[in-house]
Design a protein around this motif. Structure first.
Motif, PDB file in Angstrom:
ATOM      1  N   ILE A  86       0.845  -1.189   0.000  1.00 14.34           N
ATOM      2  CA  ILE A  86       0.000   0.000   0.000  1.00 14.34           C
ATOM      3  C   ILE A  86       0.885   1.245   0.000  1.00 14.34           C
ATOM      4  CG2 ILE A  86      -1.826  -1.232   1.214  1.00 14.34           C
ATOM      5  CD1 ILE A  86      -0.954   0.397   3.726  1.00 14.34           C
ATOM      6  N   PHE A  87       0.272   2.408  -0.211  1.00 12.46           N
ATOM      7  CA  PHE A  87       1.009   3.669  -0.173  1.00 12.46           C
ATOM      8  C   PHE A  87       0.989   4.194   1.261  1.00 12.46           C
ATOM      9  CE2 PHE A  87      -0.604   3.508  -4.588  1.00 12.46           C
ATOM     10  CZ  PHE A  87       0.626   3.534  -5.245  1.00 12.46           C
ATOM     11  N   PRO A  88       2.117   4.151   1.965  1.00 12.54           N
ATOM     12  CA  PRO A  88       2.099   4.508   3.392  1.00 12.54           C
ATOM     13  C   PRO A  88       1.777   5.974   3.649  1.00 12.54           C
ATOM     14  CG  PRO A  88       4.358   4.187   2.628  1.00 12.54           C
ATOM     15  CD  PRO A  88       3.452   3.719   1.534  1.00 12.54           C
ATOM     16  N   GLY A  89       2.073   6.857   2.696  1.00 10.68           N
ATOM     17  CA  GLY A  89       1.837   8.279   2.880  1.00 10.68           C
ATOM     18  C   GLY A  89       0.462   8.752   2.454  1.00 10.68           C
ATOM     19  N   LEU A  90      -0.403   7.821   2.030  1.00  9.59           N
ATOM     20  CA  LEU A  90      -1.771   8.157   1.665  1.00  9.59           C
ATOM     21  C   LEU A  90      -2.734   7.576   2.690  1.00  9.59           C
ATOM     22  CD1 LEU A  90      -1.801   7.475  -2.193  1.00  9.59           C
ATOM     23  CD2 LEU A  90      -1.308   9.624  -0.995  1.00  9.59           C
ATOM     24  N   THR A  91      -3.889   8.202   2.839  1.00 17.66           N
ATOM     25  CA  THR A  91      -4.906   7.662   3.738  1.00 17.66           C
ATOM     26  C   THR A  91      -5.546   6.417   3.129  1.00 17.66           C
ATOM     27  OG1 THR A  91      -6.734   8.926   2.784  1.00 17.66           O
ATOM     28  CG2 THR A  91      -5.433   9.999   4.519  1.00 17.66           C
ATOM     29  N   VAL A  92      -6.368   5.756   3.929  1.00 22.59           N
ATOM     30  CA  VAL A  92      -7.095   4.581   3.437  1.00 22.59           C
ATOM     31  C   VAL A  92      -7.915   4.945   2.209  1.00 22.59           C
ATOM     32  CG1 VAL A  92      -9.017   3.014   3.984  1.00 22.59           C
ATOM     33  CG2 VAL A  92      -7.162   3.344   5.639  1.00 22.59           C
ATOM     34  N   VAL A  93      -8.693   6.006   2.302  1.00 21.60           N
ATOM     35  CA  VAL A  93      -9.547   6.404   1.173  1.00 21.60           C
ATOM     36  C   VAL A  93      -8.703   6.778  -0.034  1.00 21.60           C
ATOM     37  CG1 VAL A  93     -11.152   8.170   0.354  1.00 21.60           C
ATOM     38  CG2 VAL A  93     -11.534   7.055   2.552  1.00 21.60           C
ATOM     39  N   GLU A  94      -7.609   7.484   0.184  1.00 20.26           N
ATOM     40  CA  GLU A  94      -6.749   7.876  -0.937  1.00 20.26           C
ATOM     41  C   GLU A  94      -6.121   6.668  -1.610  1.00 20.26           C
ATOM     42  OE1 GLU A  94      -5.421  12.289   0.740  1.00 20.26           O
ATOM     43  OE2 GLU A  94      -4.204  10.518   1.187  1.00 20.26           O
ATOM     44  N   ASN A  95      -5.721   5.653  -0.844  1.00 23.55           N
ATOM     45  CA  ASN A  95      -5.213   4.418  -1.437  1.00 23.55           C
ATOM     46  C   ASN A  95      -6.251   3.779  -2.356  1.00 23.55           C
ATOM     47  OD1 ASN A  95      -2.506   2.875  -0.568  1.00 23.55           O
ATOM     48  ND2 ASN A  95      -3.089   4.255   1.108  1.00 23.55           N
ATOM     49  N   LEU A  96      -7.500   3.787  -1.915  1.00 20.16           N
ATOM     50  CA  LEU A  96      -8.569   3.206  -2.730  1.00 20.16           C
ATOM     51  C   LEU A  96      -8.829   4.059  -3.970  1.00 20.16           C
ATOM     52  CD1 LEU A  96     -11.058   2.190   0.123  1.00 20.16           C
ATOM     53  CD2 LEU A  96      -9.468   0.694  -1.100  1.00 20.16           C
ATOM     54  N   GLN A  97      -8.843   5.349  -3.808  1.00 18.70           N
ATOM     55  CA  GLN A  97      -9.118   6.235  -4.944  1.00 18.70           C
ATOM     56  C   GLN A  97      -8.045   6.105  -6.018  1.00 18.70           C
ATOM     57  OE1 GLN A  97      -9.272   9.886  -2.704  1.00 18.70           O
ATOM     58  NE2 GLN A  97     -11.512   9.942  -2.690  1.00 18.70           N
ATOM     59  N   VAL A  98      -6.793   6.040  -5.619  1.00 21.73           N
ATOM     60  CA  VAL A  98      -5.705   5.925  -6.590  1.00 21.73           C
ATOM     61  C   VAL A  98      -5.891   4.688  -7.458  1.00 21.73           C
ATOM     62  CG1 VAL A  98      -3.241   5.419  -6.791  1.00 21.73           C
ATOM     63  CG2 VAL A  98      -4.003   7.273  -5.316  1.00 21.73           C
ATOM     64  N   ALA A  99      -6.290   3.581  -6.842  1.00 21.05           N
ATOM     65  CA  ALA A  99      -6.482   2.349  -7.604  1.00 21.05           C
ATOM     66  C   ALA A  99      -7.581   2.508  -8.645  1.00 21.05           C
ATOM     67  CB  ALA A  99      -6.811   1.200  -6.653  1.00 21.05           C
ATOM     68  N   ALA A 100      -8.646   3.212  -8.297  1.00 24.89           N
ATOM     69  CA  ALA A 100      -9.742   3.405  -9.248  1.00 24.89           C
ATOM     70  C   ALA A 100      -9.359   4.365 -10.359  1.00 24.89           C
ATOM     71  CB  ALA A 100     -10.978   3.916  -8.512  1.00 24.89           C
ATOM     72  N   TYR A 101      -8.662   5.449 -10.001  1.00 20.35           N
ATOM     73  CA  TYR A 101      -8.245   6.411 -11.025  1.00 20.35           C
ATOM     74  C   TYR A 101      -7.275   5.765 -12.022  1.00 20.35           C
ATOM     75  CZ  TYR A 101     -10.203   9.974  -7.897  1.00 20.35           C
ATOM     76  OH  TYR A 101     -11.037  10.722  -7.104  1.00 20.35           O
ATOM     77  N   ALA A 102      -6.503   4.789 -11.550  1.00 21.63           N
ATOM     78  CA  ALA A 102      -5.532   4.136 -12.426  1.00 21.63           C
ATOM     79  C   ALA A 102      -6.198   3.377 -13.565  1.00 21.63           C
ATOM     80  CB  ALA A 102      -4.649   3.180 -11.617  1.00 21.63           C
ATOM     81  N   VAL A 103      -7.449   2.962 -13.380  1.00 21.83           N
ATOM     82  CA  VAL A 103      -8.163   2.271 -14.451  1.00 21.83           C
ATOM     83  C   VAL A 103      -9.176   3.193 -15.135  1.00 21.83           C
ATOM     84  CG1 VAL A 103      -7.827  -0.014 -13.483  1.00 21.83           C
ATOM     85  CG2 VAL A 103      -9.864   1.292 -12.834  1.00 21.83           C
ATOM     86  N   GLY A 104      -9.082   4.487 -14.859  1.00 18.00           N
ATOM     87  CA  GLY A 104      -9.924   5.456 -15.547  1.00 18.00           C
ATOM     88  C   GLY A 104     -11.358   5.520 -15.079  1.00 18.00           C
ATOM     89  N   ALA A 105     -11.617   5.127 -13.821  1.00 16.03           N
ATOM     90  CA  ALA A 105     -12.987   5.141 -13.311  1.00 16.03           C
ATOM     91  C   ALA A 105     -13.474   6.572 -13.128  1.00 16.03           C
ATOM     92  CB  ALA A 105     -13.055   4.392 -11.984  1.00 16.03           C
ATOM     93  N   PRO A 106     -14.727   6.877 -13.495  1.00 10.19           N
ATOM     94  CA  PRO A 106     -15.271   8.217 -13.278  1.00 10.19           C
ATOM     95  C   PRO A 106     -15.503   8.481 -11.790  1.00 10.19           C
ATOM     96  CG  PRO A 106     -16.964   6.749 -14.121  1.00 10.19           C
ATOM     97  CD  PRO A 106     -15.687   5.990 -14.170  1.00 10.19           C
ATOM     98  N   GLU A 107     -15.607   9.750 -11.437  1.00 12.86           N
ATOM     99  CA  GLU A 107     -15.680  10.150 -10.028  1.00 12.86           C
ATOM    100  C   GLU A 107     -16.860   9.512  -9.307  1.00 12.86           C
ATOM    101  OE1 GLU A 107     -14.257  11.637  -6.692  1.00 12.86           O
ATOM    102  OE2 GLU A 107     -13.282  12.030  -8.622  1.00 12.86           O
ATOM    103  N   ALA A 108     -18.018   9.445  -9.946  1.00 12.65           N
ATOM    104  CA  ALA A 108     -19.197   8.875  -9.291  1.00 12.65           C
ATOM    105  C   ALA A 108     -18.973   7.399  -8.967  1.00 12.65           C
ATOM    106  CB  ALA A 108     -20.430   9.042 -10.176  1.00 12.65           C
ATOM    107  N   ARG A 109     -18.361   6.691  -9.887  1.00 10.59           N
ATOM    108  CA  ARG A 109     -18.069   5.272  -9.633  1.00 10.59           C
ATOM    109  C   ARG A 109     -17.039   5.118  -8.517  1.00 10.59           C
ATOM    110  NH1 ARG A 109     -15.263   0.991 -13.873  1.00 10.59           N
ATOM    111  NH2 ARG A 109     -13.925   0.073 -12.278  1.00 10.59           N
ATOM    112  N   VAL A 110     -16.054   6.009  -8.479  1.00  8.68           N
ATOM    113  CA  VAL A 110     -15.040   5.933  -7.430  1.00  8.68           C
ATOM    114  C   VAL A 110     -15.692   6.064  -6.058  1.00  8.68           C
ATOM    115  CG1 VAL A 110     -12.989   7.018  -6.448  1.00  8.68           C
ATOM    116  CG2 VAL A 110     -13.200   6.772  -8.929  1.00  8.68           C
TER     117      VAL A 110
END
Length: 236
Positions: A86-110
């Motif tokens: 995991i990314f130690p310098g990111l919060t739990v939510v930010e770790n999850l968001q990064v994974a979704a943005y990496a596959v091009g997920a839209p904000e509502a889906r994230v």
């Protein structure tokens, strides 16, 4: 769903996998059992495009070998590697968001998927604003799995998820893996805790020195004398 045929992997002059073939059907949990160095991690890394390989890896009828890892994720195969990462310098939510943005997920889906993952892991919801470095080992493992689920995979590859966890956390982890399957995601699980993995699995493969030596329903391999002797405490 997933069909691996005659897969071979080399690290320089050293061959790590020898003609490995296996399959995972939709909605299944399939377990890979084997000792350290047997080739379990290499097999998962080959499927997800992290190491070059020869042979064939077909997912939903499409060949994956030769594709980049990010392309494979977008086709529905997510890999949760050993060691959490995991990314130690990111919060739990930010770790999850990064994974979704990496596959091009839209904000509502994230937003929707973050909520779904936190529902699956209530302990993470309570720590949603905590940084990765502050989480316990069990929380980090749950976050790593949740991050994999943010890609909405049809197949989740899990590499040694119970490694280093206390027994109570291992029980919780395996219950969660069962819930992930019940929600419609197939799982290919590489795991040294053979007893729990085989009890959970629909089918299983035993990997020894880069070769499949046994395969069958998990319940049958739990009764196999060779598996008992090698992985289940010699008949204890």
């Amino acid at each position: 769903m997933l069909e691996v045929e005659n897969l071979e992997v080399f690290y320089g002059p050293v061959q790590a996998l020898f003609g490995v073939s296996l399959r995972v059907e939709a909605g299944e949990i399939v377990t890979l059992v084997g000792r350290n160095g047997a080739g379990k991690s290499t097999l998962l890394r080959a499927i997800s495009g992290l190491v070059p390989a020869c042979g064939s890896v077909r997912f939903a009828g499409e060949e994956l070998l030769g594709r980049a890892p990010e392309q494979i994720v977008r086709r529905g195969v997510a890999h949760v590697p050993e060691g959490r990462r995991i990314f130690p310098g990111l919060t739990v939510v930010e770790n999850l968001q990064v994974a979704a943005y990496a596959v091009g997920a839209p904000e509502a889906r994230v937003r929707e998927d973050v909520g779904r993952v936190l529902d699956l892991f209530p302990g993470l919801r309570a720590r949603s604003r905590s940084y990765g470095w502050s989480l316990s080992g069990g929380e980090q493992q749950m976050l790593a799995i949740g991050r994999g689920l943010m890609a909405r995979p049809r197949l989740l590859l899990l590499d040694e998820p119970s490694l280093g966890l206390a027994p109570l956390l291992v029980d919780e982890l395996f219950r969660t893996i069962g819930e992930i399957r019940s929600a419609g995601t197939a799982v290919l699980l590489a795991e040294q805790n053979a007893a729990m993995a085989l009890a959970l699995a629909d089918r299983a493969y035993v990997l020894e020195n880069g070769r499949i030596t046994r395969e069958g329903p998990g319940s049958e391999l739990l009764q196999d004398e060779g598996v008992i002797a090698a992985y289940l405490g010699g008949g204890a």
